[in-house]
Design a protein around this motif. Structure first.
Motif, short mmCIF file in Angstrom:
data_model
loop_
_atom_site.label_atom_id
_atom_site.label_comp_id
_atom_site.label_asym_id
_atom_site.label_seq_id
_atom_site.Cartn_x
_atom_site.Cartn_y
_atom_site.Cartn_z
N THR A 96 0.85 -1.19 0.00
CA THR A 96 0.00 0.00 0.00
C THR A 96 0.88 1.24 0.00
OG1 THR A 96 -1.63 -1.21 1.29
CG2 THR A 96 -1.88 1.17 1.20
N PRO A 97 0.65 2.16 -0.94
CA PRO A 97 1.47 3.38 -0.95
C PRO A 97 1.18 4.24 0.27
CG PRO A 97 -0.24 3.50 -2.63
CD PRO A 97 -0.33 2.14 -2.01
N PRO A 98 2.17 5.06 0.68
CA PRO A 98 1.95 5.93 1.84
C PRO A 98 0.77 6.87 1.58
CG PRO A 98 4.24 6.00 1.11
CD PRO A 98 3.49 5.20 0.11
N GLY A 99 -0.16 6.88 2.48
CA GLY A 99 -1.34 7.72 2.36
C GLY A 99 -2.41 7.15 1.46
N GLY A 100 -2.23 5.95 0.95
CA GLY A 100 -3.21 5.34 0.06
C GLY A 100 -4.00 4.26 0.77
N GLY A 101 -5.09 3.85 0.16
CA GLY A 101 -5.94 2.83 0.76
C GLY A 101 -5.93 1.52 0.00
N ARG A 102 -5.57 1.55 -1.28
CA ARG A 102 -5.55 0.34 -2.09
C ARG A 102 -4.14 -0.23 -2.15
NH1 ARG A 102 -8.36 1.70 -7.70
NH2 ARG A 102 -8.62 -0.54 -7.80
N SER A 103 -4.06 -1.54 -2.25
CA SER A 103 -2.74 -2.16 -2.40
C SER A 103 -2.51 -2.49 -3.87
CB SER A 103 -2.62 -3.41 -1.53
OG SER A 103 -3.58 -4.36 -1.91
N TYR A 104 -1.26 -2.39 -4.26
CA TYR A 104 -0.85 -2.61 -5.65
C TYR A 104 0.36 -3.54 -5.69
CZ TYR A 104 -3.52 1.66 -6.52
OH TYR A 104 -4.51 2.61 -6.59
N ARG A 105 0.58 -4.11 -6.85
CA ARG A 105 1.83 -4.79 -7.13
C ARG A 105 2.30 -4.33 -8.51
NH1 ARG A 105 0.78 -11.18 -8.39
NH2 ARG A 105 -0.45 -10.88 -10.27
N GLN A 125 -0.96 -3.63 -10.97
CA GLN A 125 -2.17 -4.42 -10.76
C GLN A 125 -2.65 -4.14 -9.34
OE1 GLN A 125 -1.50 -8.65 -10.86
NE2 GLN A 125 -3.37 -8.96 -12.01
N SER A 126 -3.94 -3.91 -9.20
CA SER A 126 -4.48 -3.66 -7.86
C SER A 126 -4.86 -4.98 -7.22
CB SER A 126 -5.69 -2.73 -7.94
OG SER A 126 -6.76 -3.37 -8.59
N ASN A 127 -5.14 -4.90 -5.92
CA ASN A 127 -5.54 -6.09 -5.20
C ASN A 127 -6.83 -6.64 -5.79
OD1 ASN A 127 -5.35 -8.08 -3.33
ND2 ASN A 127 -5.83 -6.80 -1.56
N GLY A 128 -6.89 -7.90 -6.02
CA GLY A 128 -8.06 -8.50 -6.65
C GLY A 128 -7.81 -8.79 -8.12
N GLY A 129 -6.62 -8.46 -8.61
CA GLY A 129 -6.26 -8.80 -9.99
C GLY A 129 -6.72 -7.81 -11.03
N ARG A 130 -7.25 -6.67 -10.63
CA ARG A 130 -7.71 -5.68 -11.60
C ARG A 130 -6.56 -4.80 -12.05
NH1 ARG A 130 -12.74 -5.20 -7.92
NH2 ARG A 130 -11.07 -4.96 -6.44
N ALA A 131 -6.55 -4.49 -13.32
CA ALA A 131 -5.54 -3.58 -13.84
C ALA A 131 -5.86 -2.16 -13.40
CB ALA A 131 -5.49 -3.66 -15.36
N VAL A 132 -4.84 -1.39 -13.16
CA VAL A 132 -5.05 0.00 -12.76
C VAL A 132 -5.20 0.86 -14.01
CG1 VAL A 132 -3.77 -0.30 -10.62
CG2 VAL A 132 -2.58 0.48 -12.65
N PRO A 133 -5.77 2.03 -13.89
CA PRO A 133 -5.90 2.91 -15.05
C PRO A 133 -4.53 3.24 -15.66
CG PRO A 133 -7.22 3.74 -13.23
CD PRO A 133 -6.41 2.61 -12.69
N GLU A 134 -4.52 3.42 -16.95
CA GLU A 134 -3.28 3.73 -17.68
C GLU A 134 -2.64 5.01 -17.15
OE1 GLU A 134 -0.19 3.10 -20.22
OE2 GLU A 134 -1.88 1.73 -19.89
#
Length: 158
Positions: A96-105, A125-134
Motif C-alpha cells: 500500500t502506498p503511503p497515504g493510500g488505501g488500495r494495495s498494488y503490485r 495491478q491492484s488487489n483482486g487482480g484488476r488492472a489500474v488505469p493507464e
C-alpha cells in the motif's frame, strides 16, 4: 571361452554407449526472446574440456543503472519478490502506498541501457487482480524517469 567373451563384449558395448552419450549433441539453450534477439541464460557443456574454458562472469548487465535504482527507490513501499538485472525485470508483491488505501503490485521491465522513456515499462495491478488505469501507470513511469534523471545529475557532480 565363449562365456568369457560375452561379459567382455557387454562391457565394451556399455562403454561405447556411454561415450556416445557424452559426445556432440544438439544444443538446446534456454533463453528469452527480447526485441527479436535470444538472450541465453545458461549454456550446456559439451565435453569435459569446456570446464576449463575462460570464465565469462564479467559480462555486463544490459539495463540502465539509473532507471534500475530509481525503480527500486520510487516503489520502495512494495516488497520486492524477484529481480533479474540480466533481463531487466523487477517483480514486486502487494503493498500500500503511503497515504493510500488500495494495495498494488508492480512489474517493471527495463529493456535498454538508454535513459529514455521507451526503455521503461511499468505494469501495475491492484488487489483482486484488476488492472489500474493507464494514467496511474504513466504517473509511476514519470516518477521513475524523473528520479532516474535526478540520480544521473547527482552522479555527474562527483
Amino acid at each position: 571361452m565363449e562365456l568369457l567373451r560375452r561379459p567382455v563384449m557387454l562391457a565394451a558395448l556399455l562403454a561405447a554407449l556411454t561415450l556416445t552419450a557424452c559426445g556432440n549433441r544438439d544444443k538446446n539453450p534456454t533463453g528469452l526472446l527480447v526485441d527479436g534477439r535470444t538472450t541465453e541464460f545458461s549454456q550446456e557443456r559439451e565435453t569435459i574440456w569446456d570446464a576449463f574454458a575462460p570464465d565469462k562472469s564479467d559480462e555486463t548487465v544490459r539495463v540502465n543503472k539509473y532507471l534500475w535504482a530509481a525503480s527500486l527507490e520510487v516503489l520502495d513501499f512494495l516488497p520486492v519478490q524477484t529481480v533479474d538485472p540480466f533481463s531487466g525485470v523487477i517483480s514486486t508483491g502487494y503493498g500500500t502506498p503511503p497515504g493510500g488505501g488500495r494495495s498494488y503490485r508492480a512489474t517493471i521491465y527495463i529493456r535498454d541501457t538508454a535513459l529514455d522513456a521507451r526503455s521503461l515499462n511499468v505494469a501495475l495491478q491492484s488487489n483482486g487482480g484488476r488492472a489500474v488505469p493507464e494514467s496511474t501507470a504513466r504517473a509511476v513511469e514519470d516518477a521513475i524517469m524523473t528520479r532516474a534523471r535526478q540520480l544521473r545529475i547527482e552522479d555527474r557532480k562527483f
